[in-house]
Design an enzyme around this catalytic site. Structure first.
Site, mmCIF file in Angstrom:
data_model
loop_
_atom_site.group_PDB
_atom_site.id
_atom_site.type_symbol
_atom_site.label_atom_id
_atom_site.label_comp_id
_atom_site.label_asym_id
_atom_site.label_seq_id
_atom_site.Cartn_x
_atom_site.Cartn_y
_atom_site.Cartn_z
ATOM 1 N N CYS A 394 34.206 40.353 39.574
ATOM 2 C CA CYS A 394 34.148 41.367 38.515
ATOM 3 C C CYS A 394 32.702 41.453 38.025
ATOM 4 O O CYS A 394 32.145 40.451 37.566
ATOM 5 C CB CYS A 394 35.085 40.970 37.380
ATOM 6 N N CYS A 397 32.161 40.519 34.356
ATOM 7 C CA CYS A 397 32.305 39.067 34.201
ATOM 8 C C CYS A 397 31.090 38.349 34.792
ATOM 9 O O CYS A 397 30.631 37.342 34.244
ATOM 10 C CB CYS A 397 33.576 38.584 34.898
#
Length: 468
Positions: A394, A397
């Site tokens: 991600c 992230c």
């Protein structure tokens, strides 16, 4: 015996039954008690208690720190999110829109930040590097070939990085881009399951000094979890030297802090009209409720406070670096830059006044040879964790993972550079100790994330107060 005595004895008996729990069912524990009952009092390996941190952070530090992080100098972070994972190839990229990162357009970043030299901070660093290179080349036999002289510079560059706890991005790479952290906030993205577990599993299992025979509690990728395995883990942890135990607690605290952020900024509603983000009480309970996590959740929250103390201590130590008149938070706006430096110093002096700072002198204090090896192991393990961040599927992230590991790595660099900081000149370039803009931005934003977590714990405590 008179009726009065009978009544009195009966009344005393009823009171005794109620007080001893035999007179009826005790009111059930609230969700707040299950999450926070163990998160109080003194922290392990510290002389500080949770309540002192809560008061200091939530009422004296948090508001001013947030105002500083909203300024231009701290909101723009240059990062390379396209670096390949150095450990495995089968990365599943998150296709969810909330995982995406929107980089800045060139005209969105202040010119003072984009310029090759940041006038006061980066320009000084560049000047230092040029002077040091000249000195080093001058010390080399001038009859050496140009290729050999360049090799010498590469060796010295490697030596200079020997105190860095992170493998920093090459900000001059064409793949490095500025990101506005305020427009790309850390929050729940839906990135979870085996891919996310794999990242944390590699961090804990291969980089926290843990033997394979010791099983970590609540590891979703391990089988055969039980109370005996949990007891074995904590017996092992308590038997470690203080440095290795602290390393595990820092990583656990970082993990807990990230989980608090995701629970506090959760996507509660997604319609074509609007997205609503807010506190997800159920998500928080699943991660930290003492019953649901078999006692592990509250331990992780205490590790979050330990991480807070470590970074708070580093900020108190680095004050002299920012107090030097040559240092400025340069963006090109003189008035704003001067105001932000005043706010920065105000915050750092507030931090220095904290009464129960962590004492890092217990770290690496034994036999010099063994202490040096332990410190190097400590540094290399953390450096490896910073590289693992390039394996996160991600992108949002990955952004916040890279920033927070670099921020913690910078804090560790500061803690172990006390003598170098003490010997800095009051003015002019600092040859022995310096921080790049990248390190400064990550240091304060990483601490801002932990400070936010501590504040959010107060919010969750209030939200859970009447839930059973």
């Amino acid at each position: 015996m008179g009726r009065g005595w009978v009544f009195l004895i009966g009344l005393l008996g009823a009171v005794w039954l109620l007080c001893s729990g035999h007179g009826g069912q005790q009111p059930p524990e609230t969700a707040a008690q299950r999450c926070f009952c163990q998160v109080s009092g003194y922290l392990d390996d510290c002389t500080c208690d949770v309540e002192t941190i809560d008061r200091f952070n939530n009422y004296r530090l948090f508001p001013r720190l947030q105002r500083l992080l909203e300024s231009d100098y701290f909101r723009y972070y240059k990062v390379n999110l396209k670096r390949p994972c150095p450990f495995w190839n089968d990365i599943s990229q998150c296709g969810r829109r909330d995982c995406a990162v929107r980089p800045c357009q060139s005209d969105e970043v202040p010119d003072g930040i984009k310029s090759a030299s940041y006038k006061y901070s980066e320009e000084a660093n560049n000047l230092i590097e040029e002077c040091e290179q000249a000195e080093r080349l001058g010390a080399v036999d001038e009859s050496l070939s140009e290729e050999t002289q360049k090799a010498v510079l590469q060796w010295t560059k490697h030596d200079d990085s020997s105190d860095n706890f992170c493998e920093a991005d090459d900000i001059h790479s064409p793949d490095a881009e500025y990101v506005d952290l305020l427009l790309n906030p850390e929050r729940y993205t839906g990135y979870k399951g085996p891919d996310a577990w794999k990242i944390w599993n590699v961090i804990y299992e291969e980089n926290c000094f843990k033997p394979q025979t010791i099983k970590r509690p609540l590891n979703p990728l391990a089988s055969g979890q039980g109370k005996s395995k949990e007891n074995a883990f904590y017996s092992w942890l308590e038997g470690l030297c203080v440095e290795k135990r602290a390393f595990y607690r820092l990583i656990s605290g970082l993990h807990a802090s990230i989980n608090v952020h995701l629970s506090a900024r959760y996507l509660l509603q997604d319609t074509w009209l609007e997205k609503k983000w807010g506190h997800n009480i159920t998500e928080f309970q699943q991660r930290f409720d003492g019953v649901l996590t078999e006692g592990e959740g509250p331990r992780r929250l205490k590790n979050l406070y330990f991480l807070y103390l470590i970074e708070l201590r580093a900020l108190s130590k680095v004050l002299p670096f920012f107090e030097r008149p040559d240092f400025q938070l340069f963006t090109g706006n003189k008035i704003q830059d001067a105001e932000n430096k005043m706010l920065l110093l105000e915050i750092l002096h507030e931090i220095k006044s904290f009464p129960l700072h962590f004492d890092e002198n217990s770290f690496f204090a034994g036999d010099k040879k063994e202490a040096h090896k332990l410190k190097e192991d400590f540094r290399l393990h953390f450096r490896n964790i910073s590289r693992i961040m390039d394996c996160v599927g991600c992108f949002k992230c990955r952004l916040w993972g890279k920033l927070q590991t670099q921020g913690l790595g910078t804090a560790l660099k500061i803690l172990f550079s006390e003598k170098l900081i003490a010997n800095m000149p009051e003015s002019g370039p600092s040859y022995e100790f310096h921080l790049t803009r990248q390190e400064i931005v990550s240091l304060f934003n990483a601490f801002g994330r932990i400070s936010t977590s501590v504040k959010e714990l107060e919010n969750f405590r209030n939200l859970l107060q009447n839930i059973h």
